[in-house]
Motif scaffolding. Structure first.
Motif, PDB file in Angstrom:
ATOM      1  N   UNK A 138      35.862   9.759  23.323  1.00 43.87           N
ATOM      2  CA  UNK A 138      35.083  10.497  22.323  1.00 43.87           C
ATOM      3  C   UNK A 138      33.812   9.725  21.945  1.00 43.87           C
ATOM      4  N   UNK A 139      33.953   8.430  21.684  1.00 43.90           N
ATOM      5  CA  UNK A 139      32.823   7.645  21.178  1.00 43.90           C
ATOM      6  C   UNK A 139      31.719   7.525  22.220  1.00 43.90           C
ATOM      7  N   UNK A 140      32.078   7.198  23.468  1.00 46.44           N
ATOM      8  CA  UNK A 140      31.050   7.023  24.498  1.00 46.44           C
ATOM      9  C   UNK A 140      30.350   8.336  24.803  1.00 46.44           C
ATOM     10  N   UNK A 141      31.100   9.447  24.795  1.00 43.82           N
ATOM     11  CA  UNK A 141      30.481  10.751  25.035  1.00 43.82           C
ATOM     12  C   UNK A 141      29.530  11.117  23.904  1.00 43.82           C
ATOM     13  N   UNK A 142      29.975  10.918  22.656  1.00 42.53           N
ATOM     14  CA  UNK A 142      29.130  11.242  21.508  1.00 42.53           C
ATOM     15  C   UNK A 142      27.876  10.372  21.490  1.00 42.53           C
ATOM     16  N   UNK A 143      27.999   9.101  21.879  1.00 41.50           N
ATOM     17  CA  UNK A 143      26.835   8.210  21.903  1.00 41.50           C
ATOM     18  C   UNK A 143      25.807   8.679  22.917  1.00 41.50           C
ATOM     19  N   UNK A 171      28.544  11.182  14.301  1.00 45.20           N
ATOM     20  CA  UNK A 171      29.566  11.862  13.500  1.00 45.20           C
ATOM     21  C   UNK A 171      29.530  13.373  13.715  1.00 45.20           C
ATOM     22  N   UNK A 172      28.346  13.942  13.656  1.00 46.56           N
ATOM     23  CA  UNK A 172      28.225  15.393  13.771  1.00 46.56           C
ATOM     24  C   UNK A 172      28.596  15.879  15.169  1.00 46.56           C
ATOM     25  N   UNK A 173      28.204  15.156  16.192  1.00 43.26           N
ATOM     26  CA  UNK A 173      28.551  15.551  17.564  1.00 43.26           C
ATOM     27  C   UNK A 173      30.058  15.529  17.758  1.00 43.26           C
ATOM     28  N   UNK A 174      30.699  14.507  17.230  1.00 37.33           N
ATOM     29  CA  UNK A 174      32.156  14.412  17.360  1.00 37.33           C
ATOM     30  C   UNK A 174      32.858  15.520  16.588  1.00 37.33           C
ATOM     31  N   UNK A 176      31.662  18.488  15.239  1.00 35.24           N
ATOM     32  CA  UNK A 176      31.298  19.883  15.465  1.00 35.24           C
ATOM     33  C   UNK A 176      31.352  20.308  16.929  1.00 35.24           C
ATOM     34  N   UNK A 177      31.399  19.355  17.843  1.00 34.80           N
ATOM     35  CA  UNK A 177      31.387  19.704  19.267  1.00 34.80           C
ATOM     36  C   UNK A 177      32.604  19.181  20.012  1.00 34.80           C
ATOM     37  N   UNK A 178      32.755  17.864  20.071  1.00 37.55           N
ATOM     38  CA  UNK A 178      33.772  17.285  20.950  1.00 37.55           C
ATOM     39  C   UNK A 178      35.192  17.586  20.486  1.00 37.55           C
ATOM     40  N   UNK A 260      31.205  20.186  33.441  1.00 36.60           N
ATOM     41  CA  UNK A 260      29.816  20.541  33.751  1.00 36.60           C
ATOM     42  C   UNK A 260      29.038  21.108  32.572  1.00 36.60           C
ATOM     43  N   UNK A 261      29.722  21.748  31.634  1.00 41.76           N
ATOM     44  CA  UNK A 261      29.015  22.650  30.728  1.00 41.76           C
ATOM     45  C   UNK A 261      28.067  21.938  29.767  1.00 41.76           C
ATOM     46  N   UNK A 262      28.430  20.769  29.235  1.00 43.98           N
ATOM     47  CA  UNK A 262      27.505  20.086  28.316  1.00 43.98           C
ATOM     48  C   UNK A 262      26.259  19.622  29.066  1.00 43.98           C
ATOM     49  N   UNK A 263      26.443  19.128  30.289  1.00 38.96           N
ATOM     50  CA  UNK A 263      25.293  18.677  31.067  1.00 38.96           C
ATOM     51  C   UNK A 263      24.252  19.766  31.250  1.00 38.96           C
ATOM     52  N   UNK A 264      24.714  20.991  31.505  1.00 37.63           N
ATOM     53  CA  UNK A 264      23.777  22.106  31.660  1.00 37.63           C
ATOM     54  C   UNK A 264      23.330  22.668  30.317  1.00 37.63           C
ATOM     55  N   UNK A 265      24.099  22.443  29.269  1.00 33.75           N
ATOM     56  CA  UNK A 265      23.725  22.968  27.950  1.00 33.75           C
ATOM     57  C   UNK A 265      22.575  22.192  27.326  1.00 33.75           C
ATOM     58  N   UNK A 266      22.495  20.889  27.582  1.00 36.32           N
ATOM     59  CA  UNK A 266      21.503  20.061  26.884  1.00 36.32           C
ATOM     60  C   UNK A 266      20.051  20.434  27.201  1.00 36.32           C
ATOM     61  N   UNK A 267      19.684  20.812  28.432  1.00 36.00           N
ATOM     62  CA  UNK A 267      18.310  21.306  28.620  1.00 36.00           C
ATOM     63  C   UNK A 267      18.010  22.546  27.776  1.00 36.00           C
ATOM     64  N   UNK A 268      19.014  23.395  27.579  1.00 32.94           N
ATOM     65  CA  UNK A 268      18.825  24.572  26.718  1.00 32.94           C
ATOM     66  C   UNK A 268      18.611  24.122  25.280  1.00 32.94           C
TER      67      UNK A 268
END
Length: 565
Positions: A138-143, A171-174, A176-178, A260-268
């Motif tokens: 969780x931490x490394x992904x959120x960072x 905090x918010x990424x963890x 509200x998302x992860x 895959x989905x977050x990787x493609x979501x971030x450009x959006x």
């Protein structure tokens, strides 16, 4: 290649590319602070941790906060792995890891690499898996996503002094998302047959009077964040090829979507935050084109079968099934493999060591491109921004103008930092791999000789430096050279790349945002997408072609000549 195989690949990309758009808009709301449905929990975390949510951070402060948190968590995970015999939830009474393997593993999970030079079910307790490894997923992904958000903010205005607040972003990424998506995915996995328990390993009694120990534990939650956070570390050694981690074709599809989905979501997200959706779709398109081409190429290489089998009169249908789950088949296996190496996931549902040489070369080349198509959560986005800056620099040289990207002048400082980031990765992959192959320890770790052995070692250093974590499986990686060497490569591949990226973001944020003029090179059309893809392949991948030629490409031609290794 079959109709069913093509249909599966099409379904994966329809679900991923379609789902990335609403998810990207949702992440933009997270990074902009628009969501408040977990405000009480959020405020409680800030109060307990002493975080001032309204404190802006310059890029230097943002970087220090990131590095400090990472150091603390590396030390904590190292301690957990060394002391797990004294900690709870260890019904198998598993002992401590060796110091060098604990260092390698702590560096691995803190950098979103999740390289595993150990057998998880034999060397990691349930408690260390859940409260050590899974927490770091969780931490490394959120960072990584937080750094991507900081880079996005650099393009949102003129003369900006702040990139946000790292602790608030984390905090918010963890929250509200992860966490929400991981919990929902874990429940689906439990429903499908994945265990989620702290009970001791199960013992099965066979029909012949023997017994078999079956690993169980808190698998479902770890599996979900393993994929959604592009981590890749499996609860068991077989990873997502194991029926407990990946029970059915539907869980295989879900896991492929998650990674895959977050990787493609971030450009959006990027397009929404800067108010120019077409700019985000340009990056999204470049990512998609390379990944889809790689999936098709790997599928074709595996579907044609082994030429030695064909020469011996064995049917080429259904293709090369060695190392693949019969319940999945070739297309789902190759799609998962390329998706995992196109991101920094490292998870596998088949084993690259058993692929045809070209089938194994493509996943390795996807990592060598810089984990950028679509890359790890956060890291893929900020890496493709680096390549976008290099692309406009190349375009500027062609027309004799100072390059600009989204209204920000790209000058010598940014280009030097961008090239430093790229060359750091190249150095560790080629120098580390080459040095390992001239030492007795490195050569002793290989299961194969010749070009396949070279591919195994090159793949390992590529995977570690690019923070992927997958392996060719023929490498015995738990020795002093590789434990310390690959662990160091993971740390440099993560943080020596991130620091220049944040420096670039800080420099661009402070610059004025210029209006588009008649001489501005457009960065939201097909021409720019083609240029960006070319720069990624040339600057990211071409430098590895000599080594790849001596490894998987040489093995390919040797195989057709009847020679195996």
């Amino acid at each position: 290649m079959t109709v069913a195989g093509w249909a599966y690949m099409a379904l994966v990309f329809i679900l991923v590319l379609g789902g990335a758009i609403p998810l990207g808009l949702y992440i933009a709301r997270i990074l902009s602070g628009e969501l408040h449905f977990l405000a009480p929990v959020e405020r409680g975390i800030y109060a307990v941790c002493g975080i001032d949510r309204d404190r802006p951070m310059r890029w230097q402060e943002y970087t220090v906060a990131l590095l400090l948190l990472s150091v603390i968590h590396i030390v904590l995970l190292y301690a957990i792995l060394r002391l797990q015999q004294f900690l709870p939830f260890n019904p198998q009474h598993i002992g401590p890891m060796s110091p060098r393997l604990a260092f390698n593993t702590a560096a691995s999970f803190a950098t979103n690499t999740n390289w595993q030079a150990y057998v998880p079910e034999a060397q990691i307790s349930n408690g260390a898996q859940m409260f050590g490894l899974a927490v770091h997923m969780f931490i490394s992904a959120a960072a990584g996503i937080a750094v991507a958000g900081a880079v996005m903010r650099a393009f949102t205005g003129s003369g900006l002094q702040s990139l946000g607040n790292f602790y608030v972003d984390l905090t918010r990424i963890t929250l509200y998302l992860l966490l929400p998506v991981t919990i929902v995915a874990a429940l689906f996995l439990v429903w499908s047959g994945s265990p989620q328990t702290f009970a001791p390993f199960a013992t099965a009694h066979t029909l012949f009077g023997g017994s078999q120990t079956i690993a169980v534990g808190p698998m479902a939650l770890q599996e979900a964040i393993k994929e959604f956070g592009t981590n890749g570390g499996g609860f068991v050694n077989a990873n997502s090829a194991h029926p407990f981690e990946n029970p059915t074709i539907w869980t295989n599809l879900l896991e492929n979507w998650l990674l895959l989905v977050i990787g493609f979501a971030l450009p959006i997200t990027f397009g929404r935050m800067i108010g120019k959706p077409r700019q985000g779709f340009a990056l999204y398109g470049a990512m998609a084109i390379i990944l889809i081409a790689a999936c098709i190429g790997t599928y074709a290489a595996e579907a044609q079968g082994n030429p030695l089998h064909i020469a011996a009169g064995v049917s080429a249908t259904p293709g090369n099934m060695e190392g693949k789950e019969v319940r999945f088949g070739i297309a789902p296996s190759t799609t998962f493999n390329v998706s995992a190496t196109g991101t920094s996931t490292g998870a596998v549902d088949s084993f690259t060591d058993s692929y045809m040489p070209l089938g194994g070369a493509i996943p390795m080349f996807m990592m060598q491109l810089g984990e950028v198509t679509p890359g790890g959560v956060g890291s893929g986005f900020y890496t493709i921004v680096i390549f976008a800056l290099l692309s406009v620099f190349v375009a500027g040289l062609m027309v004799g103008r100072t390059p600009e990207y989204l209204g920000k002048k790209v000058q010598a400082k940014e280009i030097k930092l961008a090239m430093l980031s790229v060359l750091i990765l190249t150095f560790f992959i080629l120098v580390g791999g080459g040095f390992s192959l001239i030492t007795k320890t490195g050569l002793g770790a290989l299961a194969n000789a010749g070009p396949h052995g070279l591919s195994e070692m090159l793949y390992a250093w590529t995977s570690a430096t690019e923070n992927n974590g997958s392996a060719m499986a023929g490498l015995s990686a738990d020795n002093p050279l590789l434990d310390y060497g690959l662990g160091t490569a993971m740390l440099f591949g993560r943080f020596a790349f991130m620091i220049p990226v944040l420096a670039i973001a800080g420099s661009l944020a402070a610059k004025p945002k210029l209006p588009e003029g008649s001489g501005t090179f457009p960065t939201d059309n097909a021409l720019f997408v083609a240029l960006l893809i070319g720069v990624i392949i040339i600057l990211g991948g071409l430098q590895f072609m000599p080594a790849d030629t001596l490894g998987p490409l040489a093995e390919h031609f040797a195989l057709f000549a009847g020679k195996t290794y």
